[in-house]
Design a protein around this motif. Structure first.
Motif, PDB file in Angstrom:
ATOM      1  N   THR A  90       6.599   1.238  -8.103  1.00 29.49           N
ATOM      2  CA  THR A  90       7.644   0.375  -8.653  1.00 29.49           C
ATOM      3  C   THR A  90       7.574   0.299 -10.176  1.00 29.49           C
ATOM      4  OG1 THR A  90       6.209  -1.516  -8.243  1.00 29.49           O
ATOM      5  CG2 THR A  90       7.927  -1.066  -6.609  1.00 29.49           C
ATOM      6  N   CYS A  91       6.453   0.733 -10.781  1.00 26.74           N
ATOM      7  CA  CYS A  91       6.356   0.712 -12.245  1.00 26.74           C
ATOM      8  C   CYS A  91       5.383   1.789 -12.713  1.00 26.74           C
ATOM      9  CB  CYS A  91       5.905  -0.665 -12.733  1.00 26.74           C
ATOM     10  SG  CYS A  91       4.182  -1.010 -12.452  1.00 26.74           S
ATOM     11  N   GLY A  92       5.347   1.998 -14.015  1.00 25.50           N
ATOM     12  CA  GLY A  92       4.479   3.020 -14.601  1.00 25.50           C
ATOM     13  C   GLY A  92       3.017   2.617 -14.658  1.00 25.50           C
ATOM     14  N   CYS A  93       2.700   1.371 -14.336  1.00 26.89           N
ATOM     15  CA  CYS A  93       1.312   0.904 -14.393  1.00 26.89           C
ATOM     16  C   CYS A  93       0.514   1.344 -13.166  1.00 26.89           C
ATOM     17  CB  CYS A  93       1.274  -0.611 -14.530  1.00 26.89           C
ATOM     18  SG  CYS A  93       2.056  -1.471 -13.166  1.00 26.89           S
ATOM     19  N   THR A  94       1.203   1.862 -12.158  1.00 26.57           N
ATOM     20  CA  THR A  94       0.567   2.327 -10.927  1.00 26.57           C
ATOM     21  C   THR A  94       0.955   3.783 -10.715  1.00 26.57           C
ATOM     22  OG1 THR A  94       0.841   0.109 -10.044  1.00 26.57           O
ATOM     23  CG2 THR A  94       0.289   1.832  -8.478  1.00 26.57           C
ATOM     24  N   VAL A  95      -0.039   4.657 -10.680  1.00 21.25           N
ATOM     25  CA  VAL A  95       0.232   6.087 -10.554  1.00 21.25           C
ATOM     26  C   VAL A  95      -0.308   6.601  -9.219  1.00 21.25           C
ATOM     27  CG1 VAL A  95      -0.093   8.365 -11.589  1.00 21.25           C
ATOM     28  CG2 VAL A  95       0.070   6.342 -13.057  1.00 21.25           C
ATOM     29  N   PRO A  96       0.593   6.953  -8.286  1.00 24.75           N
ATOM     30  CA  PRO A  96       0.146   7.504  -7.002  1.00 24.75           C
ATOM     31  C   PRO A  96       0.110   9.032  -7.036  1.00 24.75           C
ATOM     32  CG  PRO A  96       2.458   6.919  -6.867  1.00 24.75           C
ATOM     33  CD  PRO A  96       2.003   6.603  -8.275  1.00 24.75           C
TER      34      PRO A  96
ATOM     35  N   LYS B 279      -3.761   4.796  -8.646  1.00 28.31           N
ATOM     36  CA  LYS B 279      -4.525   4.323  -9.806  1.00 28.31           C
ATOM     37  C   LYS B 279      -3.716   3.256 -10.518  1.00 28.31           C
ATOM     38  CE  LYS B 279      -6.954   5.749 -13.984  1.00 28.31           C
ATOM     39  NZ  LYS B 279      -7.825   4.631 -13.939  1.00 28.31           N
ATOM     40  N   TYR B 280      -4.298   2.055 -10.589  1.00 26.68           N
ATOM     41  CA  TYR B 280      -3.674   0.938 -11.303  1.00 26.68           C
ATOM     42  C   TYR B 280      -4.282   0.882 -12.700  1.00 26.68           C
ATOM     43  CZ  TYR B 280      -2.077  -3.742 -12.462  1.00 26.68           C
ATOM     44  OH  TYR B 280      -1.491  -4.797 -13.082  1.00 26.68           O
ATOM     45  N   ASN B 281      -3.477   0.533 -13.724  1.00 26.53           N
ATOM     46  CA  ASN B 281      -3.964   0.585 -15.106  1.00 26.53           C
ATOM     47  C   ASN B 281      -4.825  -0.606 -15.523  1.00 26.53           C
ATOM     48  OD1 ASN B 281      -2.180  -1.520 -15.562  1.00 26.53           O
ATOM     49  ND2 ASN B 281      -0.993  -0.455 -17.116  1.00 26.53           N
ATOM     50  N   MET B 282      -5.093  -1.524 -14.613  1.00 28.04           N
ATOM     51  CA  MET B 282      -5.988  -2.660 -14.841  1.00 28.04           C
ATOM     52  C   MET B 282      -5.504  -3.624 -15.924  1.00 28.04           C
ATOM     53  SD  MET B 282      -8.076  -2.079 -12.490  1.00 28.04           S
ATOM     54  CE  MET B 282      -9.390  -3.220 -12.773  1.00 28.04           C
ATOM     55  N   ALA B 283      -4.190  -3.847 -15.980  1.00 23.83           N
ATOM     56  CA  ALA B 283      -3.635  -4.857 -16.886  1.00 23.83           C
ATOM     57  C   ALA B 283      -4.066  -6.231 -16.381  1.00 23.83           C
ATOM     58  CB  ALA B 283      -2.118  -4.758 -16.922  1.00 23.83           C
ATOM     59  N   LEU B 284      -4.415  -7.116 -17.302  1.00 22.19           N
ATOM     60  CA  LEU B 284      -4.871  -8.454 -16.932  1.00 22.19           C
ATOM     61  C   LEU B 284      -3.787  -9.210 -16.178  1.00 22.19           C
ATOM     62  CD1 LEU B 284      -6.732  -9.536 -20.184  1.00 22.19           C
ATOM     63  CD2 LEU B 284      -7.739  -8.869 -18.012  1.00 22.19           C
ATOM     64  N   GLY B 285      -4.203  -9.970 -15.180  1.00 23.74           N
ATOM     65  CA  GLY B 285      -3.271 -10.782 -14.416  1.00 23.74           C
ATOM     66  C   GLY B 285      -3.199 -10.346 -12.971  1.00 23.74           C
ATOM     67  N   PRO B 286      -2.235 -10.926 -12.238  1.00 27.38           N
ATOM     68  CA  PRO B 286      -2.110 -10.596 -10.814  1.00 27.38           C
ATOM     69  C   PRO B 286      -1.553  -9.187 -10.598  1.00 27.38           C
ATOM     70  CG  PRO B 286      -0.404 -12.141 -11.470  1.00 27.38           C
ATOM     71  CD  PRO B 286      -1.309 -11.972 -12.651  1.00 27.38           C
ATOM     72  N   ILE B 287      -2.010  -8.556  -9.531  1.00 24.21           N
ATOM     73  CA  ILE B 287      -1.505  -7.240  -9.130  1.00 24.21           C
ATOM     74  C   ILE B 287      -0.612  -7.468  -7.912  1.00 24.21           C
ATOM     75  CG2 ILE B 287      -2.082  -4.934  -8.299  1.00 24.21           C
ATOM     76  CD1 ILE B 287      -4.937  -5.420  -9.372  1.00 24.21           C
ATOM     77  N   ARG B 288       0.631  -7.069  -8.010  1.00 25.17           N
ATOM     78  CA  ARG B 288       1.573  -7.128  -6.883  1.00 25.17           C
ATOM     79  C   ARG B 288       2.506  -5.922  -7.047  1.00 25.17           C
ATOM     80  NH1 ARG B 288      -1.734 -10.331  -6.185  1.00 25.17           N
ATOM     81  NH2 ARG B 288      -1.621 -12.532  -5.700  1.00 25.17           N
ATOM     82  N   LYS B 289       2.082  -4.786  -6.542  1.00 28.27           N
ATOM     83  CA  LYS B 289       2.846  -3.549  -6.723  1.00 28.27           C
ATOM     84  C   LYS B 289       3.157  -2.920  -5.380  1.00 28.27           C
ATOM     85  CE  LYS B 289       2.489  -4.122 -11.073  1.00 28.27           C
ATOM     86  NZ  LYS B 289       3.581  -4.762 -11.750  1.00 28.27           N
ATOM     87  N   SER B 290       4.206  -2.110  -5.384  1.00 29.56           N
ATOM     88  CA  SER B 290       4.662  -1.449  -4.171  1.00 29.56           C
ATOM     89  C   SER B 290       4.773   0.050  -4.427  1.00 29.56           C
ATOM     90  CB  SER B 290       6.021  -2.035  -3.793  1.00 29.56           C
ATOM     91  OG  SER B 290       6.384  -1.649  -2.518  1.00 29.56           O
TER      92      SER B 290
END
Length: 144
Positions: free
Chosen positions: A68-74, A92-103
């Protein structure tokens, strides 16, 4: 008694025609979700793996995997997955601070999902470790 046996056999025979033939994708993650939990930035690389198996009777072809965004690379398997074989989708998630809620959407020729599309999810919280100096005096009460 004869009617009951005939009806049962007819029902069983009819059900076999409705069984789906083709590749089927089954993920090991409960609810197709990976929970990172509470993790600290800089201490985790953000890589997780969705393992799956082709439980069908034809080769499974993963045509596309999108986040759903560029911060998560499958990443997807390049070769077809034969019946009974397993493979993985690495995220691979880019480990940005805060909650992770990606699809992540997986597109394939699987017959057990409508249109062959499966939705995967990652969740968790990325925290920053705050270190205090051992020389720093800790406040004990309201008067200090």
């Amino acid at each position: 008694m004869r009617k009951i046996i005939f009806t049962a056999l007819f029902a069983l025979f009819s059900i076999s025609f409705y069984a789906q033939k083709g590749p089927k994708i089954v993920f090991k993650a409960v609810d197709n979700t990976i929970d990172y939990g509470k993790i600290y930035k800089g201490e985790d690389d953000g890589v997780r793996v969705f393992e799956f198996t082709n439980t069908g009777d034809a080769p499974l072809i993963i045509t596309n995997v999108q986040s759903t965004c560029g911060c998560t690379v499958p990443s997807k398997p390049k070769e077809p997955i034969m019946p009974g074989k397993s493979d993985k989708i690495e995220v691979k998630y880019n480990m940005a601070l805060g909650p992770i809620r990606k699809s992540i959407t997986v597109e394939s020729n699987a017959v057990n999902y409508e249109g062959g599309k499966v939705h995967l999810k990652i969740k968790g919280d990325v925290l920053e470790r705050t270190e205090t100096s051992p020389l720093e005096k800790k406040k004990v009460g309201p008067l200090q």
